[in-house]
Design a protein around this motif. Structure first.
Motif, short mmCIF file in Angstrom:
data_model
loop_
_atom_site.label_atom_id
_atom_site.label_comp_id
_atom_site.label_asym_id
_atom_site.label_seq_id
_atom_site.Cartn_x
_atom_site.Cartn_y
_atom_site.Cartn_z
N ALA A 50 -27.41 73.88 41.08
CA ALA A 50 -27.75 74.35 42.42
C ALA A 50 -26.50 74.82 43.17
O ALA A 50 -26.54 75.83 43.89
N LEU A 51 -25.40 74.10 43.01
CA LEU A 51 -24.15 74.49 43.67
C LEU A 51 -23.67 75.84 43.15
O LEU A 51 -23.25 76.72 43.93
N ALA A 52 -23.73 76.01 41.82
CA ALA A 52 -23.32 77.29 41.23
C ALA A 52 -24.22 78.42 41.73
O ALA A 52 -23.73 79.52 42.07
N TYR A 53 -25.51 78.17 41.80
CA TYR A 53 -26.45 79.17 42.28
C TYR A 53 -26.15 79.53 43.74
O TYR A 53 -26.15 80.72 44.12
N PHE A 54 -25.89 78.52 44.56
CA PHE A 54 -25.61 78.75 45.98
C PHE A 54 -24.34 79.59 46.15
O PHE A 54 -24.30 80.52 46.97
N ILE A 55 -23.32 79.28 45.37
CA ILE A 55 -22.05 80.02 45.48
C ILE A 55 -22.23 81.47 45.03
O ILE A 55 -21.82 82.41 45.72
N PHE A 56 -22.86 81.65 43.85
CA PHE A 56 -23.03 83.01 43.34
C PHE A 56 -23.93 83.85 44.24
O PHE A 56 -23.67 85.04 44.44
N SER A 57 -25.00 83.24 44.77
CA SER A 57 -25.95 84.00 45.58
C SER A 57 -25.38 84.38 46.94
O SER A 57 -25.95 85.22 47.65
N SER A 58 -24.27 83.77 47.34
CA SER A 58 -23.65 84.11 48.62
C SER A 58 -22.93 85.46 48.57
O SER A 58 -22.60 86.02 49.61
N PHE A 59 -22.70 85.97 47.35
CA PHE A 59 -22.07 87.27 47.20
C PHE A 59 -23.16 88.33 47.07
O PHE A 59 -24.02 88.25 46.19
N SER A 60 -23.09 89.33 47.93
CA SER A 60 -24.14 90.37 47.94
C SER A 60 -24.14 91.21 46.67
O SER A 60 -25.16 91.82 46.32
N SER A 61 -23.01 91.24 45.97
CA SER A 61 -22.92 92.07 44.76
C SER A 61 -23.53 91.41 43.53
O SER A 61 -23.70 92.06 42.49
N VAL A 62 -23.85 90.12 43.63
CA VAL A 62 -24.41 89.40 42.49
C VAL A 62 -25.91 89.67 42.40
O VAL A 62 -26.65 89.47 43.36
N SER A 63 -26.37 90.10 41.25
CA SER A 63 -27.76 90.47 41.05
C SER A 63 -28.61 89.27 40.64
O SER A 63 -28.09 88.27 40.13
N PRO A 64 -29.94 89.34 40.83
CA PRO A 64 -30.83 88.29 40.34
C PRO A 64 -30.72 88.10 38.82
O PRO A 64 -30.91 86.99 38.33
N LEU A 65 -30.41 89.18 38.11
CA LEU A 65 -30.25 89.09 36.66
C LEU A 65 -29.10 88.15 36.30
O LEU A 65 -29.23 87.28 35.43
N PHE A 66 -27.98 88.30 37.00
CA PHE A 66 -26.83 87.42 36.75
C PHE A 66 -27.14 85.99 37.17
O PHE A 66 -26.77 85.04 36.46
N LEU A 67 -27.82 85.81 38.28
CA LEU A 67 -28.16 84.46 38.76
C LEU A 67 -29.06 83.74 37.75
O LEU A 67 -28.84 82.57 37.44
N ALA A 68 -30.05 84.44 37.22
CA ALA A 68 -30.95 83.84 36.24
C ALA A 68 -30.22 83.49 34.95
O ALA A 68 -30.40 82.40 34.39
N LEU A 69 -29.37 84.41 34.51
CA LEU A 69 -28.63 84.17 33.27
C LEU A 69 -27.64 83.02 33.43
O LEU A 69 -27.49 82.19 32.53
N SER A 70 -26.99 82.93 34.58
CA SER A 70 -26.04 81.84 34.81
C SER A 70 -26.74 80.50 34.88
O SER A 70 -26.24 79.49 34.37
N LEU A 71 -27.92 80.46 35.51
CA LEU A 71 -28.69 79.22 35.57
C LEU A 71 -29.13 78.77 34.18
O LEU A 71 -29.06 77.59 33.83
#
Length: 257
Positions: A50-71
């Motif tokens: 959850a912490l990693a998701y919160f940090i990554f999602s705070s950047f506007s350039s990070v896509s949902p594709l990257f967020l899903a793959l990182s999770l």
């Protein structure tokens, strides 16, 4: 408290890749508290995700594709691939269509078969799909904590209440030191942690309740399935359950989005 802490460190050492530099003595007390704190380790893993998701999602350039793959990657990596390995071993054994004794031998074999590769690709592909589409619509960050917490709590229940398939291996080693009272303690710990998640995420309360019901149903079905197909519970079947349960819970979240 020292025994409780040692048991928790043992469970972290066993279920994650987090390095524990302290030497933990394996004895009745530490093994017992290790099992009792499995839900806490699940919450720890979920919190890291959850912490990693919160940090990554705070950047506007990070896509949902990257967020899903990182999770997806974190869920496998933080557990050291332990549960994914169990899923693959169980898949190889199940799709061999042999008798129970032969299936147990296949699970103990370190070699990876075609069915193991195909099944883990299928499992992770569908979990990625559920994560990606949920993130594209809306994902409450607290659900990321709840899913590994629920899967590890249910894994504890399976370990204690399931019939042992054999007298060797890690599952059998833990079973020598625990009884049903430990299941109640683990359930209490898991329940308290889940209550904290619900309080922090009031808007996701109904979803978390449905996830809890889904976890209970999955654990009940898994127990019957493992006992029929493999003669009972082993370390590999517990790992397979965690991977399967998390994909199942992400499916529920995806359906409710």
């Amino acid at each position: 408290m020292k025994t409780v802490w040692s048991g928790f460190l043992l469970s972290v050492q066993f279920l994650t890749v987090i390095p524990i530099w302290k030497q933990i003595d394996w004895n009745d007390a530490t093994a017992r508290w290790s099992v009792r704190t499995f839900p806490l380790v699940g919450a720890l893993i979920g919190g890291a995700e959850a912490l990693a998701y919160f940090i990554f999602s705070s950047f506007s350039s990070v896509s949902p594709l990257f967020l899903a793959l990182s999770l997806l990657w974190l869920s496998v990596w933080l557990a050291g691939g332990l549960h994914a390995d169990g899923w693959m071993d169980v898949s190889d054994a199940f799709f061999s269509y042999r008798n129970i004794e032969r299936r147990q031998e296949i699970m103990s074999d370190s070699r990876v078969g075609a069915f193991a590769v195909l099944s883990v690709l299928c499992l992770l592909s569908f979990r990625f799909l559920f994560m990606f589409e949920t993130i594209c619509s809306h994902l409450d960050v607290f659900l990321i904590v709840a899913i590994p917490l629920l899967s590890r709590t249910a894994m504890t229940w399976l370990l204690i209440y399931g019939k042992p398939a054999k007298q060797t291996g890690m599952a059998a080693a833990f079973r020598k030191h625990i009884d049903r009272h430990d299941a109640h303690v683990a359930a209490a710990i898991g329940g308290c942690l889940l209550a904290c998640v619900c309080i922090a995420a009031v808007s996701a309360f109904k979803t978390i309740v449905l996830l809890m019901c889904g976890t209970m149903g999955a654990a009940f079905v898994a127990r019957l399935f493992f006992e029929k197909q493999f003669g009972g519970i082993t370390g590999d079947t517990l790992g397979a359950f965690v991977e399967g349960a998390e994909t199942w819970l992400w499916l529920i979240v995806w359906l409710l989005r």
